[in-house]
Design a protein around this motif. Structure first.
Motif, PDB file in Angstrom:
ATOM      1  N   ASN A  79     -30.493  25.793  -1.296  1.00 53.79           N
ATOM      2  CA  ASN A  79     -30.384  26.935  -2.088  1.00 53.79           C
ATOM      3  C   ASN A  79     -28.784  27.492  -2.912  1.00 53.79           C
ATOM      4  O   ASN A  79     -27.937  26.267  -2.751  1.00 53.79           O
ATOM      5  CB  ASN A  79     -30.649  28.165  -1.821  1.00 53.79           C
ATOM      6  CG  ASN A  79     -29.888  28.322   0.017  1.00 53.79           C
ATOM      7  OD1 ASN A  79     -28.903  27.871   0.274  1.00 53.79           O
ATOM      8  ND2 ASN A  79     -30.296  29.085   1.362  1.00 53.79           N
ATOM      9  N   PHE A  86     -35.091  29.875   2.930  1.00 54.82           N
ATOM     10  CA  PHE A  86     -34.848  30.421   1.640  1.00 54.82           C
ATOM     11  C   PHE A  86     -35.754  31.638   2.414  1.00 54.82           C
ATOM     12  O   PHE A  86     -36.395  31.724   3.012  1.00 54.82           O
ATOM     13  CB  PHE A  86     -36.644  29.683   0.837  1.00 54.82           C
ATOM     14  CG  PHE A  86     -35.912  27.917   0.265  1.00 54.82           C
ATOM     15  CD1 PHE A  86     -34.265  28.004   0.052  1.00 54.82           C
ATOM     16  CD2 PHE A  86     -36.921  27.391   0.478  1.00 54.82           C
ATOM     17  CE1 PHE A  86     -34.166  26.877  -0.635  1.00 54.82           C
ATOM     18  CE2 PHE A  86     -36.212  26.370  -0.862  1.00 54.82           C
ATOM     19  CZ  PHE A  86     -34.934  25.946  -1.212  1.00 54.82           C
ATOM     20  N   THR A  89     -39.038  35.676  -1.107  1.00 54.44           N
ATOM     21  CA  THR A  89     -38.828  35.246  -2.750  1.00 54.44           C
ATOM     22  C   THR A  89     -38.877  33.851  -2.828  1.00 54.44           C
ATOM     23  O   THR A  89     -39.429  33.804  -3.921  1.00 54.44           O
ATOM     24  CB  THR A  89     -37.953  36.284  -3.246  1.00 54.44           C
ATOM     25  OG1 THR A  89     -36.509  35.548  -3.095  1.00 54.44           O
ATOM     26  CG2 THR A  89     -38.012  37.205  -3.142  1.00 54.44           C
ATOM     27  N   MET A  90     -38.704  32.928  -2.457  1.00 59.33           N
ATOM     28  CA  MET A  90     -38.348  31.238  -2.539  1.00 59.33           C
ATOM     29  C   MET A  90     -39.287  30.556  -1.142  1.00 59.33           C
ATOM     30  O   MET A  90     -39.623  29.625  -2.170  1.00 59.33           O
ATOM     31  CB  MET A  90     -36.327  30.981  -1.902  1.00 59.33           C
ATOM     32  CG  MET A  90     -35.777  32.361  -3.547  1.00 59.33           C
ATOM     33  SD  MET A  90     -34.330  31.674  -3.052  1.00 59.33           S
ATOM     34  CE  MET A  90     -34.276  29.777  -3.642  1.00 59.33           C
ATOM     35  N   THR A 146     -41.694  37.833 -13.154  1.00 57.49           N
ATOM     36  CA  THR A 146     -40.630  36.942 -12.233  1.00 57.49           C
ATOM     37  C   THR A 146     -40.476  35.990 -12.616  1.00 57.49           C
ATOM     38  O   THR A 146     -39.775  35.050 -11.760  1.00 57.49           O
ATOM     39  CB  THR A 146     -41.589  36.749 -10.897  1.00 57.49           C
ATOM     40  OG1 THR A 146     -43.067  36.781 -11.579  1.00 57.49           O
ATOM     41  CG2 THR A 146     -42.113  38.422 -10.638  1.00 57.49           C
ATOM     42  N   THR A 149     -42.866  31.207 -10.165  1.00 59.69           N
ATOM     43  CA  THR A 149     -42.629  31.893  -8.330  1.00 59.69           C
ATOM     44  C   THR A 149     -44.360  30.845  -7.448  1.00 59.69           C
ATOM     45  O   THR A 149     -45.118  30.452  -9.012  1.00 59.69           O
ATOM     46  CB  THR A 149     -42.956  33.230  -8.427  1.00 59.69           C
ATOM     47  OG1 THR A 149     -43.007  33.553  -6.999  1.00 59.69           O
ATOM     48  CG2 THR A 149     -43.958  33.659  -9.122  1.00 59.69           C
ATOM     49  N   PRO A 259     -36.693  30.563  -9.158  1.00 56.08           N
ATOM     50  CA  PRO A 259     -35.813  30.664  -7.580  1.00 56.08           C
ATOM     51  C   PRO A 259     -34.429  29.703  -8.249  1.00 56.08           C
ATOM     52  O   PRO A 259     -34.054  28.652  -8.866  1.00 56.08           O
ATOM     53  CB  PRO A 259     -36.285  29.740  -6.983  1.00 56.08           C
ATOM     54  CG  PRO A 259     -38.040  30.357  -7.624  1.00 56.08           C
ATOM     55  CD  PRO A 259     -37.905  30.150  -8.621  1.00 56.08           C
ATOM     56  N   GLU A 260     -33.512  30.458  -7.682  1.00 58.66           N
ATOM     57  CA  GLU A 260     -31.742  29.176  -8.388  1.00 58.66           C
ATOM     58  C   GLU A 260     -31.947  28.387  -6.756  1.00 58.66           C
ATOM     59  O   GLU A 260     -31.366  28.328  -5.791  1.00 58.66           O
ATOM     60  CB  GLU A 260     -30.903  30.027  -8.037  1.00 58.66           C
ATOM     61  CG  GLU A 260     -29.252  29.445  -8.051  1.00 58.66           C
ATOM     62  CD  GLU A 260     -27.963  30.402  -7.750  1.00 58.66           C
ATOM     63  OE1 GLU A 260     -26.913  29.634  -8.366  1.00 58.66           O
ATOM     64  OE2 GLU A 260     -28.509  31.802  -8.225  1.00 58.66           O
TER      65      GLU A 260
END
Length: 273
Positions: A79, A86, A89-90, A146, A149, A259-260
């Motif tokens: 991350n 995570f 959300t990840m 989003t 995902t 996601p980052e």
């Protein structure tokens, strides 16, 4: 005399020996294969010429670049804080590391020698296949709101036995390489630099069983992977043994479209070219 010298040269080339006949005088040097021929004239006024020849053995100085070949390793995702924790959300990106493998076929390399064979600038090209095995029972989708995902899937409906993302890249490394010897078999080597990448394909692959029927589905899509990548890269080894590590300086997905997370891979070269 010329006929005799030619006969000796041919004989020296045919018999790769380490014998040496030494005479100090004006010399003419030549090399045939792995045999070095030295013609020595004691006295130009005399009709006498001696010959010294030595066998150097096979040279590997042009193999002192350690990129071309097949790399095999494992992928990780970090991350923005640099760890694998995570949030909710990840966490669909929690990895099954046994299925998160990287294969790289490095099909071209070239080195500009900066200081003999000890320091050089290496460039090359390769194709990388990065797989990310998903530990959770999810389906990967992309939406306008989003981005990319993972949506949970009820295992009673579809329980995945294989579930992974895969991205394929064309890579070009630019690295400084240092060798401690001009012989591969005696050289420690280290290369460090950057590796650029161009995404040329991506897909998801899932396997599951339903009422005894086996299903194998591959869906090709963009999945918002970053189109261009930049990795910090290092390769270290001894002789023809090389290990590598790559750290993503650019995120796996496009900004705000997933996601980052940042890709990391470590492994070894299993088949040097």
């Amino acid at each position: 005399m010329i006929t005799a010298v030619l006969a000796i040269v041919c004989s020296a080339s045919a018999f790769a020996q380490s014998d040496s006949l030494k005479v100090a005088a004006d010399t003419t040097k030549m090399k045939i294969g792995d045999t070095r021929i030295i013609l020595i004239d004691d006295d130009p006024t005399n009709d006498s010429t001696s010959v010294e020849y030595t066998y150097d053995g096979p040279s590997d100085r042009y193999e002192l670049t350690h990129f071309a070949g097949v790399d095999l390793g494992m992928n990780f995702l970090l991350n923005s804080s640099g760890n694998t924790d995570f949030d909710s959300t990840m966490n669909w990106l929690d990895l099954d590391y046994a299925r998160s493998l990287t294969w790289r076929i490095n099909f071209w390399e070239e080195k500009v020698r900066l200081y003999k064979d000890y320091v050089g600038l290496m460039v090359g090209a390769g194709i990388t296949y990065n797989s990310y095995g998903l530990r959770r029972n999810v389906s990967v989708i992309t939406t306008d709101s989003t981005g990319t995902t993972g949506i949970p899937v009820d295992p009673s409906v579809r329980d995945f036995t294989k579930n992974k993302l895969r991205a394929t890249y064309l890579n070009v490394p630019v690295m400084i390489e240092i060798n401690t010897s001009d012989r591969v078999s005696k050289s420690f080597h280290i290369s460090a630099g950057v590796m650029t990448g161009l995404k040329i394909g991506s897909l998801t692959r899932q396997k599951w069983e339903d009422d005894g029927n086996k299903h194998n589905e591959a869906v090709k899509a963009d999945y918002n992977f970053s189109q261009f990548t930049l990795d910090a890269s290092v390769r270290i080894g001894y002789g023809k043994f090389t290990v590598f590590a790559n750290y993503g300086l650019t995120p796996l997905f496009k900004k705000d479209d997933g996601p980052e997370v940042y890709p990391v891979s470590v492994g070894l070269q299993v088949a040097p070219f």
